[in-house]
Design a protein around this motif. Structure first.
Motif, PDB file in Angstrom:
ATOM      1  N   VAL A   1       0.827  -1.200   0.000  1.00  0.00           N
ATOM      2  CA  VAL A   1       0.000   0.000   0.000  1.00  0.00           C
ATOM      3  C   VAL A   1       0.868   1.259   0.000  1.00  0.00           C
ATOM      4  O   VAL A   1       0.732   2.105  -0.879  1.00  0.00           O
ATOM      5  CB  VAL A   1      -0.967   0.015   1.209  1.00  0.00           C
ATOM      6  CG1 VAL A   1      -1.821   1.277   1.184  1.00  0.00           C
ATOM      7  CG2 VAL A   1      -1.849  -1.220   1.187  1.00  0.00           C
TER       8      VAL A   1
ATOM      9  N   LEU B   1      -5.446  11.174  -4.930  1.00  0.00           N
ATOM     10  CA  LEU B   1      -5.129  10.854  -3.539  1.00  0.00           C
ATOM     11  C   LEU B   1      -5.330  12.078  -2.646  1.00  0.00           C
ATOM     12  O   LEU B   1      -5.995  11.997  -1.611  1.00  0.00           O
ATOM     13  CB  LEU B   1      -3.677  10.378  -3.445  1.00  0.00           C
ATOM     14  CG  LEU B   1      -3.122  10.199  -2.036  1.00  0.00           C
ATOM     15  CD1 LEU B   1      -3.716   8.969  -1.395  1.00  0.00           C
ATOM     16  CD2 LEU B   1      -1.605  10.096  -2.050  1.00  0.00           C
TER      17      LEU B   1
ATOM     18  N   CYS C   1       0.239   8.928 -13.417  1.00  0.00           N
ATOM     19  CA  CYS C   1       0.607   8.897 -12.006  1.00  0.00           C
ATOM     20  C   CYS C   1       0.360  10.255 -11.350  1.00  0.00           C
ATOM     21  O   CYS C   1      -0.035  10.325 -10.185  1.00  0.00           O
ATOM     22  CB  CYS C   1       2.071   8.492 -11.850  1.00  0.00           C
ATOM     23  SG  CYS C   1       2.336   6.725 -12.139  1.00  0.00           S
TER      24      CYS C   1
ATOM     25  N   PRO D   1       3.783   1.491  -3.148  1.00  0.00           N
ATOM     26  CA  PRO D   1       3.258   1.933  -4.450  1.00  0.00           C
ATOM     27  C   PRO D   1       2.936   3.427  -4.469  1.00  0.00           C
ATOM     28  O   PRO D   1       3.150   4.088  -5.483  1.00  0.00           O
ATOM     29  CB  PRO D   1       1.993   1.109  -4.632  1.00  0.00           C
ATOM     30  CG  PRO D   1       2.228  -0.108  -3.830  1.00  0.00           C
ATOM     31  CD  PRO D   1       3.060   0.308  -2.666  1.00  0.00           C
ATOM     32  N   TYR D   2       2.409   3.937  -3.351  1.00  0.00           N
ATOM     33  CA  TYR D   2       2.110   5.371  -3.291  1.00  0.00           C
ATOM     34  C   TYR D   2       3.378   6.189  -3.474  1.00  0.00           C
ATOM     35  O   TYR D   2       3.412   7.163  -4.223  1.00  0.00           O
ATOM     36  CB  TYR D   2       1.476   5.741  -1.950  1.00  0.00           C
ATOM     37  CG  TYR D   2      -0.007   5.511  -1.919  1.00  0.00           C
ATOM     38  CD1 TYR D   2      -0.844   6.211  -2.784  1.00  0.00           C
ATOM     39  CD2 TYR D   2      -0.575   4.609  -1.039  1.00  0.00           C
ATOM     40  CE1 TYR D   2      -2.201   5.999  -2.770  1.00  0.00           C
ATOM     41  CE2 TYR D   2      -1.927   4.386  -1.017  1.00  0.00           C
ATOM     42  CZ  TYR D   2      -2.740   5.085  -1.889  1.00  0.00           C
ATOM     43  OH  TYR D   2      -4.073   4.871  -1.882  1.00  0.00           O
TER      44      TYR D   2
ATOM     45  N   ILE E   1      -9.613   7.033   1.368  1.00  0.00           N
ATOM     46  CA  ILE E   1      -8.371   7.505   0.773  1.00  0.00           C
ATOM     47  C   ILE E   1      -7.788   6.448  -0.139  1.00  0.00           C
ATOM     48  O   ILE E   1      -7.388   6.718  -1.251  1.00  0.00           O
ATOM     49  CB  ILE E   1      -7.328   7.821   1.874  1.00  0.00           C
ATOM     50  CG1 ILE E   1      -7.865   8.905   2.787  1.00  0.00           C
ATOM     51  CG2 ILE E   1      -6.025   8.262   1.241  1.00  0.00           C
ATOM     52  CD1 ILE E   1      -7.075   9.035   4.062  1.00  0.00           C
TER      53      ILE E   1
ATOM     54  N   GLY F   1      -3.074  10.262 -10.436  1.00  0.00           N
ATOM     55  CA  GLY F   1      -3.257   9.438  -9.243  1.00  0.00           C
ATOM     56  C   GLY F   1      -2.948  10.221  -7.980  1.00  0.00           C
ATOM     57  O   GLY F   1      -3.679  10.133  -6.991  1.00  0.00           O
ATOM     58  N   VAL F   2      -1.885  11.014  -8.027  1.00  0.00           N
ATOM     59  CA  VAL F   2      -1.519  11.799  -6.853  1.00  0.00           C
ATOM     60  C   VAL F   2      -2.595  12.841  -6.557  1.00  0.00           C
ATOM     61  O   VAL F   2      -2.994  13.035  -5.408  1.00  0.00           O
ATOM     62  CB  VAL F   2      -0.140  12.472  -7.066  1.00  0.00           C
ATOM     63  CG1 VAL F   2       0.152  13.454  -5.956  1.00  0.00           C
ATOM     64  CG2 VAL F   2       0.947  11.422  -7.159  1.00  0.00           C
TER      65      VAL F   2
ATOM     66  N   THR G   1      -8.016   4.992  -5.270  1.00  0.00           N
ATOM     67  CA  THR G   1      -6.737   5.228  -5.924  1.00  0.00           C
ATOM     68  C   THR G   1      -5.888   3.974  -5.963  1.00  0.00           C
ATOM     69  O   THR G   1      -5.174   3.738  -6.909  1.00  0.00           O
ATOM     70  CB  THR G   1      -5.965   6.333  -5.200  1.00  0.00           C
ATOM     71  OG1 THR G   1      -6.247   6.242  -3.819  1.00  0.00           O
ATOM     72  CG2 THR G   1      -6.341   7.679  -5.722  1.00  0.00           C
ATOM     73  N   MET G   2      -6.026   3.162  -4.951  1.00  0.00           N
ATOM     74  CA  MET G   2      -5.056   2.103  -4.793  1.00  0.00           C
ATOM     75  C   MET G   2      -5.006   1.142  -5.964  1.00  0.00           C
ATOM     76  O   MET G   2      -3.939   0.823  -6.463  1.00  0.00           O
ATOM     77  CB  MET G   2      -5.324   1.331  -3.521  1.00  0.00           C
ATOM     78  CG  MET G   2      -4.124   0.567  -3.064  1.00  0.00           C
ATOM     79  SD  MET G   2      -4.459  -0.286  -1.553  1.00  0.00           S
ATOM     80  CE  MET G   2      -5.041  -1.827  -2.151  1.00  0.00           C
TER      81      MET G   2
ATOM     82  N   LEU H   1      -3.148   2.807  -8.649  1.00  0.00           N
ATOM     83  CA  LEU H   1      -1.784   3.196  -8.351  1.00  0.00           C
ATOM     84  C   LEU H   1      -0.885   1.990  -8.171  1.00  0.00           C
ATOM     85  O   LEU H   1       0.261   2.001  -8.595  1.00  0.00           O
ATOM     86  CB  LEU H   1      -1.748   4.057  -7.096  1.00  0.00           C
ATOM     87  CG  LEU H   1      -2.480   5.381  -7.241  1.00  0.00           C
ATOM     88  CD1 LEU H   1      -2.155   6.268  -6.084  1.00  0.00           C
ATOM     89  CD2 LEU H   1      -2.108   6.066  -8.542  1.00  0.00           C
TER      90      LEU H   1
ATOM     91  N   CYS I   1       0.873   1.094 -10.933  1.00  0.00           N
ATOM     92  CA  CYS I   1       1.998   1.936 -11.315  1.00  0.00           C
ATOM     93  C   CYS I   1       3.324   1.351 -10.853  1.00  0.00           C
ATOM     94  O   CYS I   1       4.368   1.662 -11.394  1.00  0.00           O
ATOM     95  CB  CYS I   1       1.879   3.321 -10.706  1.00  0.00           C
ATOM     96  SG  CYS I   1       0.636   4.336 -11.480  1.00  0.00           S
ATOM     97  N   ALA I   2       3.228   0.568  -9.797  1.00  0.00           N
ATOM     98  CA  ALA I   2       4.468   0.082  -9.225  1.00  0.00           C
ATOM     99  C   ALA I   2       5.151  -0.850 -10.209  1.00  0.00           C
ATOM    100  O   ALA I   2       4.581  -1.816 -10.678  1.00  0.00           O
ATOM    101  CB  ALA I   2       4.172  -0.672  -7.936  1.00  0.00           C
TER     102      ALA I   2
ATOM    103  N   GLN J   1       6.139   5.251  -4.853  1.00  0.00           N
ATOM    104  CA  GLN J   1       6.604   5.086  -6.233  1.00  0.00           C
ATOM    105  C   GLN J   1       5.806   5.955  -7.193  1.00  0.00           C
ATOM    106  O   GLN J   1       6.356   6.623  -8.053  1.00  0.00           O
ATOM    107  CB  GLN J   1       6.447   3.630  -6.651  1.00  0.00           C
ATOM    108  CG  GLN J   1       7.616   2.761  -6.252  1.00  0.00           C
ATOM    109  CD  GLN J   1       7.566   1.436  -6.985  1.00  0.00           C
ATOM    110  OE1 GLN J   1       6.529   0.800  -7.040  1.00  0.00           O
ATOM    111  NE2 GLN J   1       8.687   1.034  -7.531  1.00  0.00           N
ATOM    112  N   THR J   2       4.480   5.940  -7.009  1.00  0.00           N
ATOM    113  CA  THR J   2       3.611   6.734  -7.874  1.00  0.00           C
ATOM    114  C   THR J   2       3.996   8.196  -7.817  1.00  0.00           C
ATOM    115  O   THR J   2       4.066   8.877  -8.835  1.00  0.00           O
ATOM    116  CB  THR J   2       2.151   6.583  -7.415  1.00  0.00           C
ATOM    117  OG1 THR J   2       1.829   5.213  -7.433  1.00  0.00           O
ATOM    118  CG2 THR J   2       1.230   7.345  -8.327  1.00  0.00           C
TER     119      THR J   2
END
Lengths: 315, 474
Positions: free
Chosen positions: A30, A294, A287, A33-34, B23, A290-291, B27-28, B31, B34-35, A36-37
């Motif tokens: 969890v 978030l 990405c 990845p955030y 939250i 995505g941010v 998104t998760m 996202l 993306c990893a 990294q994004t």
């Protein structure tokens, strides 16, 4: 070391042992990845190769000018208002009718006739997965006479079979059509949730209200709703999640790569993100989206919890 | 009940976890995609001896990792190929057939452990331009220069239908073998036309006349796959190419500033398609239907024509009545067209690629070389009801279905008059923008002039793409 301290130490180790693995999983799947994004959002990564260049804030400034993304954001906000409000109001109404709406019979407080049956019927949509819903409502909204709605309307003479309503291909209707699916899906679950909360309200409160001559509306507004406020608040947050997502429904039911059609009229942030990520090869840009998502969801959840804070009623 | 003041009450806990969920949940899922994994290390496999029979030096007894898109063609043909390959080379093939190409393969490309052969196709394919740009595709020039399996005196290059190499090149490098030869145009039922006494239209006016007769008979003239405007773009773009000639087509692929705006052929083409809409010749509701819904309605004689590529027959195999007599029709021409009626958009698609970082690159190349043999090509035509890019690659003994048969006749009639657009492979975003405009046009929400404006805007936007420098056709 005293007996108690030793026992406490052992307990701490015992608990820590349980926490290490979940925490490690959480960090890996969890949080990482955030992070990294966030890093990728400053690059021109294509998503298909490990090589990319650092481009600074370019993605974010491009995002400001992206009309499609701004439109998607607006749609998400609309849904964020309408999905929770409509779903909760309907669920509350039905839950009240099923649990306390009936008036006949001795003792006073009970549901309308057949309420047990209604509860099962209402809960049924919740059992279906979103993928099945998309197929089901695809058939309801089908744009020719074969669609359930078009078929019914043309049978009733309200629609010309030569000019059927193109529900999901109409820019003015498409978002509302999708909204209806989400509401239809959600009402049953929240009805059951509110029913459970209502049943935990002591009967004597209702009986007292009844003796004082309160009508249905008064009972609901003065007694039921305040006692249910915690559940309503939780529901609003959960429905907010659904409204911010919407990816599965929009991407499968509407036209365009990953949905969003016609002409971006049903676009939500997740569909724009996915299209850029997987189809246009602009993963760095995706990405950045995505941010932004978030940050927005974080702000929204804080606002929701603050705005609905109320004094707790003990009973 | 209620919170006790000590620790977290049950409801608080639910609320807080819900807030956290708010939250993370939306998104998760995106996202986490993306990893990317770390860069894998690729270890070279054992090398075989390079010879005329083994031009890539494939070692016997290795492993071969094949990923096939399981769409309209199924995957039986690929299983038959793999069995033949394993028998010849003593390899062990692993076979994955999927529709989720992007979801399954993207992590593998990023981690540096892609398969040896990939059939990159379908709605969820990874775009070839994106893969090529990232340096993920092996240069297949060695394959073109290797001897053909059928006749070792010829190079593989000379056994291919013209255009195959151009179609599979990105930035001047041949990276994708588009294996299936496809023709695009309109389709109709020979049975319906015979019953109604209609004849095959050759000009757009004749086409409109058939549509008018269809409307009188209570059915739609033109059906199209409205949810996927890709299909109606076949009609629009083919009309442009036929009216304006190959120059008009190249202007679009080369992102000319007057590709659409100020190009009379383009405006005439869009106006011609719009006339179908205005006169009410569209099958009711067709603008919102998926490809299977509209094609099935067409199979039920609810419309006279439908645009599609030659995969249509195989795709609709189960829905087509036995006596339907499917027929291919090149897109009819407008007055003063530079290309004749018989000209068709034809090209190779269904890309097969060998990833640059494949563990068994020699195996991948040898697999592709085998695909270009008459034996494997015939196997494909039998299993998938479609032609391949191998010249005369189908055994004459194989009996074809009526639609494929009429497509073959059209290919013969067209001769050298074939054309093919490259912009959908080169510029995904431009393609997507033009599709949106076509959707609006067919729903009568915009007029032809507005369509031209939007299409030109899409071209101008693509011209700013840094990739535009690498792509040019002459």
């Amino acid at each position: 070391m005293s007996q108690v301290a030793r026992r406490r130490g052992r307990t701490t180790g015992f608990i820590a042992g349980f926490l290490v693995l979940p925490l490690a999983l959480y960090l890996t799947f969890v949080i990482w990845p955030y992070v990294q994004t966030f890093g990728y959002s400053f690059t021109n990564w294509s998503g298909q190769s490990p090589t990319f260049d650092f481009v600074g804030l370019e993605n974010y400034s491009a995002l400001m000018d992206d009309e499609v993304f701004r439109g998607a954001l607006w749609h998400n906000l609309l849904l964020l208002v309408f999905v929770p409000v409509i779903t909760i109001l309907l669920a509350l109404f039905f839950a009240f009718m099923v649990n306390a709406g009936g008036r006949s019979g001795a003792g006073g407080v009970r549901g309308v006739r057949g309420s047990a049956f209604y509860k099962i019927v209402y809960f049924f949509p919740q059992v279906l997965s979103l993928a099945i819903l998309a197929v089901l409502f695809g058939a309801v909204y089908r744009s020719d006479e074969g669609g359930l709605l078009n078929g019914l309307l043309s049978w009733a003479g309200l629609v010309d079979p030569a000019r059927p309503v193109e529900w999901l291909n109409d820019p003015d209707l498409v978002l509302w059509c999708l909204l209806l699916v989400v509401v239809w899906h959600g009402v049953g679950f929240y009805l059951v949730l509110f029913s459970a909360a209502m049943q935990s309200v002591p009967r004597d409160i209702y009986e007292a209200a009844l003796l004082d001559g309160a009508g249905r509306a008064q009972t609901f507004l003065r007694v039921t709703l305040p006692l249910l406020w915690d559940s309503v608040q939780t529901s609003a947050v959960y429905l907010g999640i659904a409204a911010m997502d919407m990816f599965v429904l929009v991407s499968t039911m509407t036209s365009g790569q990953f949905g969003g059609g016609p002409d971006h009229h049903s676009e939500v942030m997740a569909t724009v993100l996915m299209r850029n990520f997987l189809y246009f090869g602009k993963s760095g840009y995706a990405c950045a989206m995505g941010v932004v998502m978030l940050v927005l969801t974080m702000i929204l959840s804080i606002v929701t919890l603050r705005a609905t804070r109320r004094e707790r009623i003990e009973f | 009940m209620g919170s006790t003041g000590e620790g977290l009450g049950r409801r608080d806990l639910i609320k807080r976890s819900a807030a956290l969920g708010l939250i993370s949940v939306p998104t998760m899922s995106f996202l986490s995609a993306c990893a990317s994994g770390g860069e894998g290390t690729t270890k070279g496999p054992d090398k075989g001896v390079v010879s005329k029979e083994n031009p890539f030096g494939l070692a016997k007894g290795g492993k071969l990792d094949v990923v096939i898109f399981k769409g309209g063609f199924g995957d039986d043909y690929a299983k038959a190929w793999e069995a033949a390959f394993d028998k010849k080379w003593g390899t062990t093939s692993s076979h994955l057939a999927t529709q989720e190409i992007a979801a399954k393969l993207q992590p593998r490309f990023n981690a540096g452990n892609p398969p040896d052969v990939l059939n990159d196709s379908g709605a969820q394919m990874i775009k070839i331009d994106v893969l090529a740009k990232g340096g993920q595709l092996a240069d297949l020039t060695a394959l073109l220069d290797s001897p053909s399996l059928d006749d070792p005196t010829r190079k593989v290059r000379d056994t291919l239908i013209p255009g195959t190499v151009e179609q599979g090149s990105q930035g001047g490098k041949f990276v994708a073998l588009n294996y299936v030869y496809t023709v695009f145009g309109l389709w109709y039922s020979g049975k319906l036309f015979k019953e109604k006494g209609w004849t095959e239209p050759k000009t757009w006016d004749e086409f409109l006349a058939v549509c008018a007769k269809a409307k009188e008979a209570g059915i739609g003239g033109l059906a199209h796959q409205g949810k996927y405007p890709y299909y109606i773009n076949v009609v629009i773009m083919d009309l442009i190419a036929k009216k304006g000639g190959l120059e008009a087509m190249k202007a679009i692929d080369n992102l000319a500033p007057n590709a659409f705006e100020g190009n009379p052929a383009a405006l005439a083409a869009v106006e011609a398609v719009y006339e179908v809409v205005e006169k009410g010749y569209l099958m009711p509701g067709t603008n919102g239907l998926t490809h299977t819904e509209s094609q099935t309605a067409w199979n039920q004689y609810k419309a006279a024509f439908i645009p599609s590529g030659s995969w249509l027959e195989n795709e609709q195999l189960k829905q087509t009545p036995e006596d339907f007599d499917m027929k291919f029709l090149p897109v009819p021409v407008l007055a003063d067209s530079k290309l004749p009626f018989t000209a068709i958009r034809a090209g190779a698609n269904e890309a097969f690629v060998v990833p640059e970082k494949a563990a068994n690159k020699a195996g991948g190349l040898e697999f592709l070389r085998s695909m270009l043999s008459r034996e494997w090509s015939t196997l494909f035509a039998q299993q998938a009801n479609s032609l391949t890019v191998v010249k005369d690659g189908v055994d004459p003994g194989v009996k074809l279905r009526p639609g494929t048969q009429s497509a073959v006749a059209a290919v013969k009639a067209a001769g050298a008059d074939t054309f093919n657009y490259l912009y959908p492979d080169w510029y995904s975003e431009m393609d997507s923008d033009i599709q949106n405009a076509s959707n609006e046009l067919m729903a009568q929400r915009i007029q032809p002039k507005e369509w031209i404006k939007r299409a030109q805007a899409a071209v101008d936007k693509a011209a700013k793409d840094p990739n535009a420098k690498n792509n040019h056709r002459s």
